[in-house]
Design an enzyme around this catalytic site. Sequence first.
Site, PDB file in Angstrom:
ATOM      1  N   ASP A 142     -26.331  -7.292 -45.114  1.00 31.73           N
ATOM      2  CA  ASP A 142     -26.008  -7.327 -46.518  1.00 31.73           C
ATOM      3  C   ASP A 142     -24.921  -8.313 -46.745  1.00 31.73           C
ATOM      4  O   ASP A 142     -24.230  -8.266 -47.608  1.00 31.73           O
ATOM      5  CB  ASP A 142     -25.631  -6.042 -46.781  1.00 31.73           C
ATOM      6  CG  ASP A 142     -24.418  -5.434 -46.061  1.00 31.73           C
ATOM      7  OD1 ASP A 142     -23.824  -6.146 -45.136  1.00 31.73           O
ATOM      8  OD2 ASP A 142     -23.996  -4.293 -45.985  1.00 31.73           O
ATOM      9  N   CYS A 194     -19.644  -7.097 -38.783  1.00 28.68           N
ATOM     10  CA  CYS A 194     -18.391  -6.558 -39.329  1.00 28.68           C
ATOM     11  C   CYS A 194     -17.804  -6.387 -38.020  1.00 28.68           C
ATOM     12  O   CYS A 194     -18.264  -5.627 -37.146  1.00 28.68           O
ATOM     13  CB  CYS A 194     -19.139  -5.394 -39.762  1.00 28.68           C
ATOM     14  SG  CYS A 194     -17.812  -4.147 -40.431  1.00 28.68           S
ATOM     15  N   CYS A 236     -15.039  -4.718 -47.053  1.00 27.02           N
ATOM     16  CA  CYS A 236     -15.479  -3.659 -46.407  1.00 27.02           C
ATOM     17  C   CYS A 236     -14.376  -2.886 -45.474  1.00 27.02           C
ATOM     18  O   CYS A 236     -14.492  -1.887 -45.018  1.00 27.02           O
ATOM     19  CB  CYS A 236     -16.727  -3.596 -45.625  1.00 27.02           C
ATOM     20  SG  CYS A 236     -16.352  -4.945 -43.978  1.00 27.02           S
ATOM     21  N   CYS A 260     -12.791 -13.673 -27.964  1.00 27.97           N
ATOM     22  CA  CYS A 260     -12.893 -12.387 -27.320  1.00 27.97           C
ATOM     23  C   CYS A 260     -11.335 -11.904 -27.117  1.00 27.97           C
ATOM     24  O   CYS A 260     -10.641 -12.641 -26.302  1.00 27.97           O
ATOM     25  CB  CYS A 260     -13.821 -12.283 -26.455  1.00 27.97           C
ATOM     26  SG  CYS A 260     -13.790 -10.759 -25.519  1.00 27.97           S
ATOM     27  N   HIS A 283     -17.230  -4.725 -26.764  1.00 30.27           N
ATOM     28  CA  HIS A 283     -17.967  -4.165 -28.183  1.00 30.27           C
ATOM     29  C   HIS A 283     -16.939  -4.791 -29.206  1.00 30.27           C
ATOM     30  O   HIS A 283     -15.661  -4.882 -29.323  1.00 30.27           O
ATOM     31  CB  HIS A 283     -17.817  -2.847 -28.319  1.00 30.27           C
ATOM     32  CG  HIS A 283     -17.918  -2.512 -29.546  1.00 30.27           C
ATOM     33  ND1 HIS A 283     -19.131  -2.021 -30.115  1.00 30.27           N
ATOM     34  CD2 HIS A 283     -17.173  -1.915 -30.560  1.00 30.27           C
ATOM     35  CE1 HIS A 283     -19.175  -1.801 -31.443  1.00 30.27           C
ATOM     36  NE2 HIS A 283     -18.048  -1.444 -31.802  1.00 30.27           N
ATOM     37  N   CYS A 322     -11.756 -11.637 -23.088  1.00 23.36           N
ATOM     38  CA  CYS A 322     -11.946 -12.926 -22.165  1.00 23.36           C
ATOM     39  C   CYS A 322     -11.938 -14.136 -22.760  1.00 23.36           C
ATOM     40  O   CYS A 322     -12.352 -15.049 -22.157  1.00 23.36           O
ATOM     41  CB  CYS A 322     -13.369 -12.441 -21.584  1.00 23.36           C
ATOM     42  SG  CYS A 322     -14.660 -12.954 -22.827  1.00 23.36           S
ATOM     43  N   CYS A 360     -19.549  -9.132 -26.948  1.00 25.38           N
ATOM     44  CA  CYS A 360     -19.477 -10.325 -26.505  1.00 25.38           C
ATOM     45  C   CYS A 360     -20.386 -10.758 -25.277  1.00 25.38           C
ATOM     46  O   CYS A 360     -20.431 -10.037 -24.293  1.00 25.38           O
ATOM     47  CB  CYS A 360     -17.699 -10.423 -26.045  1.00 25.38           C
ATOM     48  SG  CYS A 360     -17.576 -11.909 -24.901  1.00 25.38           S
ATOM     49  N   ARG A 365     -23.772  -9.975 -42.164  1.00 23.23           N
ATOM     50  CA  ARG A 365     -22.515  -9.467 -42.120  1.00 23.23           C
ATOM     51  C   ARG A 365     -21.931  -8.993 -40.614  1.00 23.23           C
ATOM     52  O   ARG A 365     -22.590  -8.008 -40.298  1.00 23.23           O
ATOM     53  CB  ARG A 365     -22.188  -8.475 -43.236  1.00 23.23           C
ATOM     54  CG  ARG A 365     -20.609  -8.086 -43.134  1.00 23.23           C
ATOM     55  CD  ARG A 365     -20.416  -7.239 -44.314  1.00 23.23           C
ATOM     56  NE  ARG A 365     -21.452  -5.714 -44.412  1.00 23.23           N
ATOM     57  CZ  ARG A 365     -20.946  -4.642 -44.010  1.00 23.23           C
ATOM     58  NH1 ARG A 365     -19.881  -4.412 -43.337  1.00 23.23           N
ATOM     59  NH2 ARG A 365     -22.004  -3.526 -44.094  1.00 23.23           N
ATOM     60  N   CYS A 376     -18.270 -10.840 -21.738  1.00 25.30           N
ATOM     61  CA  CYS A 376     -17.917  -9.856 -21.022  1.00 25.30           C
ATOM     62  C   CYS A 376     -18.235  -8.275 -21.383  1.00 25.30           C
ATOM     63  O   CYS A 376     -18.079  -7.383 -20.691  1.00 25.30           O
ATOM     64  CB  CYS A 376     -16.260  -9.763 -21.150  1.00 25.30           C
ATOM     65  SG  CYS A 376     -15.822  -9.313 -22.786  1.00 25.30           S
ATOM     66  N   HIS A 385     -20.475  -4.479 -35.780  1.00 25.53           N
ATOM     67  CA  HIS A 385     -21.913  -4.282 -35.823  1.00 25.53           C
ATOM     68  C   HIS A 385     -22.426  -5.327 -36.835  1.00 25.53           C
ATOM     69  O   HIS A 385     -21.567  -6.086 -37.551  1.00 25.53           O
ATOM     70  CB  HIS A 385     -22.433  -2.973 -36.462  1.00 25.53           C
ATOM     71  CG  HIS A 385     -22.257  -1.768 -35.511  1.00 25.53           C
ATOM     72  ND1 HIS A 385     -21.233  -1.165 -35.341  1.00 25.53           N
ATOM     73  CD2 HIS A 385     -23.203  -1.159 -34.440  1.00 25.53           C
ATOM     74  CE1 HIS A 385     -21.145  -0.237 -34.347  1.00 25.53           C
ATOM     75  NE2 HIS A 385     -22.226  -0.201 -33.910  1.00 25.53           N
TER      76      HIS A 385
HETATM   77 FE    FE Z   1     -15.262 -11.239 -23.976  1.00 27.17          FE
END
Ligand code: FE
Length: 175
Positions: free
Chosen positions: A152, A163, A109, A91, A145, A94, A139, A161, A142, A148
């Site tokens: 597929d 992504c 993609c 991450c 974001h 963190c 994560c 997947r 923490c 997603h």
């Molecule tokens: Fe994190």
Amino acid sequence: MRNIFIILLAFSFVSCNSQNKNVEKAKEPTKEITKKSETKKDTMDFKIVKTDAEWKAQLSPEEYTVLREKGTERPFTGEYDKLFEKGMYVCAACENPLFTSDTKFDSHCGWPSFDEAIKGSTVYHKDTSFGMIRTEVMCAKCGGHLGHVFDDGPKETTGQRYCTNSVSIKFIPAK
Ligand code: FE
């Protein structure tokens, strides 16, 4: 005549004030929505909890937008999209180990894609924004974001997947 003018002036003040109150009332729902989404974020249990000001001080503007405001980097622009060296992805906020290079694949993609996350390293949230139903990946340590997860992915492995945004993760090359 002068008295009438003063009375008219007084009325116009009252009228302006009530208009201002209406404007304030109209703005209130927006504030409530912001509060609700903050509450949602706060109710999830994360080991690392920081204020927005602390995250802003720690992260770059791009990292803050993606990790804390759930933004998305433009496709084919991230530094890890086409990276397939051996190592670990942690991450960016963190350093929680999230993905290994063994699970990375070329999804075409435009974002770094993995077919599996390290067990227990991520949490999931139903995302209904932009008129879509998606599963957001965050994560687990923490709440940052990451992106997603879609079903597929490669059928010969997990079919998933992950992504992710390059901005949300940091590559640690294998020694
Ligand atoms: Fe994190």
